[in-house]
Design a protein around this motif. Structure first.
Motif, mmCIF file in Angstrom:
data_model
loop_
_atom_site.group_PDB
_atom_site.id
_atom_site.type_symbol
_atom_site.label_atom_id
_atom_site.label_comp_id
_atom_site.label_asym_id
_atom_site.label_seq_id
_atom_site.Cartn_x
_atom_site.Cartn_y
_atom_site.Cartn_z
ATOM 1 N N GLU A 57 -2.259 5.184 -10.478
ATOM 2 C CA GLU A 57 -3.619 4.926 -10.941
ATOM 3 C C GLU A 57 -3.683 3.689 -11.840
ATOM 4 O O GLU A 57 -4.624 2.892 -11.750
ATOM 5 C CB GLU A 57 -4.146 6.153 -11.683
ATOM 6 N N ASN A 82 -7.269 -3.590 -8.921
ATOM 7 C CA ASN A 82 -8.540 -3.220 -8.282
ATOM 8 C C ASN A 82 -8.356 -2.889 -6.796
ATOM 9 O O ASN A 82 -9.029 -3.432 -5.918
ATOM 10 C CB ASN A 82 -9.558 -4.353 -8.450
ATOM 11 N N VAL A 83 -7.411 -1.998 -6.531
ATOM 12 C CA VAL A 83 -7.170 -1.517 -5.161
ATOM 13 C C VAL A 83 -7.031 -0.005 -5.214
ATOM 14 O O VAL A 83 -7.016 0.615 -6.288
ATOM 15 C CB VAL A 83 -5.888 -2.143 -4.564
ATOM 16 N N HIS A 84 -6.872 0.596 -4.014
ATOM 17 C CA HIS A 84 -6.617 2.027 -3.963
ATOM 18 C C HIS A 84 -5.192 2.302 -4.445
ATOM 19 O O HIS A 84 -4.293 1.475 -4.274
ATOM 20 C CB HIS A 84 -6.807 2.555 -2.543
ATOM 21 N N ALA A 85 -5.013 3.484 -5.004
ATOM 22 C CA ALA A 85 -3.673 3.854 -5.461
ATOM 23 C C ALA A 85 -2.708 3.866 -4.280
ATOM 24 O O ALA A 85 -3.036 4.403 -3.219
ATOM 25 C CB ALA A 85 -3.703 5.213 -6.136
ATOM 26 N N PRO A 86 -1.538 3.276 -4.421
ATOM 27 C CA PRO A 86 -0.588 3.214 -3.304
ATOM 28 C C PRO A 86 0.081 4.576 -3.068
ATOM 29 O O PRO A 86 0.108 5.439 -3.942
ATOM 30 C CB PRO A 86 0.436 2.184 -3.769
ATOM 31 N N GLN A 87 0.630 4.708 -1.886
ATOM 32 C CA GLN A 87 1.416 5.901 -1.563
ATOM 33 C C GLN A 87 2.856 5.664 -2.032
ATOM 34 O O GLN A 87 3.504 4.723 -1.577
ATOM 35 C CB GLN A 87 1.388 6.174 -0.062
ATOM 36 N N ALA A 140 -3.457 0.665 -9.598
ATOM 37 C CA ALA A 140 -4.694 0.458 -8.854
ATOM 38 C C ALA A 140 -5.780 -0.135 -9.750
ATOM 39 O O ALA A 140 -6.549 -1.009 -9.329
ATOM 40 C CB ALA A 140 -5.164 1.792 -8.257
ATOM 41 N N GLU A 141 -5.831 0.310 -11.001
ATOM 42 C CA GLU A 141 -6.828 -0.208 -11.936
ATOM 43 C C GLU A 141 -6.558 -1.672 -12.280
ATOM 44 O O GLU A 141 -7.502 -2.468 -12.420
ATOM 45 C CB GLU A 141 -6.823 0.652 -13.197
ATOM 46 N N GLU A 177 1.686 9.856 -10.349
ATOM 47 C CA GLU A 177 0.234 9.758 -10.175
ATOM 48 C C GLU A 177 -0.374 8.795 -11.194
ATOM 49 O O GLU A 177 -1.162 7.910 -10.834
ATOM 50 C CB GLU A 177 -0.404 11.142 -10.304
ATOM 51 N N PRO A 225 0.818 -1.233 0.000
ATOM 52 C CA PRO A 225 0.000 0.000 0.000
ATOM 53 C C PRO A 225 0.843 1.271 0.000
ATOM 54 O O PRO A 225 0.367 2.334 -0.401
ATOM 55 C CB PRO A 225 -0.822 -0.126 1.288
#
Length: 241
Positions: free
Chosen positions: A155, A162-167, A158-159, A151, A132
């Motif tokens: 994205e 199928n997860v939130h974009a990591p830091q 994440a696509e 960025e 993450p």
């Protein structure tokens, strides 16, 4: 019986004894010659056997020396082939490394291509780590390009999963070495790319151009060696040993 008769009988006895002695002497001589011939034959055969054994011993020594010399020549030839093969592989690797330098020189005509490559390398690294939050290291000269694709890379990752974009945090304290130059020919260098690690530093994925080149050569080395052996075989068939 008169004296003449006695003398006659004595002469007959003498002749008989002499004949017996001569026959016995002949028998002894024949027997002695037979024994001599037998002993001579035995000595000759013994000497022949010694000569054959000595010849066989020397022949074995010659064969052993020939085998040793052949083995030494064969090993020397193998070493030459391996050395030549290593030189060819290293030459190919050096040539590929020089080509990588042009890829990482984003201030030239490869700006857009290298920028897109950096994004792909970051996405690939994220897919390998699946963390993450990650720490990213790059070359100092690549920092602004990396910032421009962070960025979109997050994205895209994440696509895909199928997860939130990591830091993604850029390490601004430790940078990857710069590209090789005449001033630093023997020092550490990096032709481009990135290195990503988990926040605790336990998982590290090196995705630099140099690391990828090393992986490619390691995977393709058997094919390169086989091709080189084919070239040697063809050259021997055409030109002779």
């Amino acid at each position: 019986m008169n004296d003449a008769d006695v003398s006659k009988q004595i002469q007959q006895m003498v002749r008989f004894i002499r004949q017996e002695a001569e026959e016995k002497a002949n028998e002894i001589q024949v027997s002695a010659e037979e024994e001599f011939n037998i002993e001579k034959l035995q000595l000759v055969e013994a000497e022949k056997k010694k000569i054959r054994q000595e010849y066989e011993r020397k022949q074995k020594q010659v064969d052993i020396r020939k085998k040793i010399e052949y083995s030494m020549q064969l090993n020397a030839s193998r070493i030459k082939v391996l050395q030549a093969q290593d030189d060819v592989v290293n030459s190919m690797k050096d040539a590929a490394a020089k080509d990588l330098l042009s890829v990482g020189q984003h201030h030239l005509i490869h700006n857009h291509s290298y920028k897109h490559l950096l994004k792909d390398l970051i996405v690939q690294s994220l897919l390998r780590l699946k963390e993450p939050a990650v720490l990213l290291r790059c070359r100092k000269e690549d920092e602004h390009l990396v910032e421009s694709v962070l960025e979109s890379a997050g994205e895209e990752y994440a696509e895909k999963v199928n997860v939130h974009a990591p830091q993604i945090i850029i390490d601004r304290n430790v940078y990857l070495p710069p590209a090789p130059s005449h001033h630093n020919a023997h020092g550490p260098y990096c032709s481009g790319g990135v290195v990503l690690a988990s926040q605790d530093g336990k998982i590290v994925f090196e995705n630099t151009l140099d690391a990828r080149l090393e992986v490619v050569f390691r995977n393709k080395l058997p094919e390169v060696c086989s091709f080189y052996h084919i070239l040697i075989f063809v050259s021997i068939c055409v030109l002779g040993p």
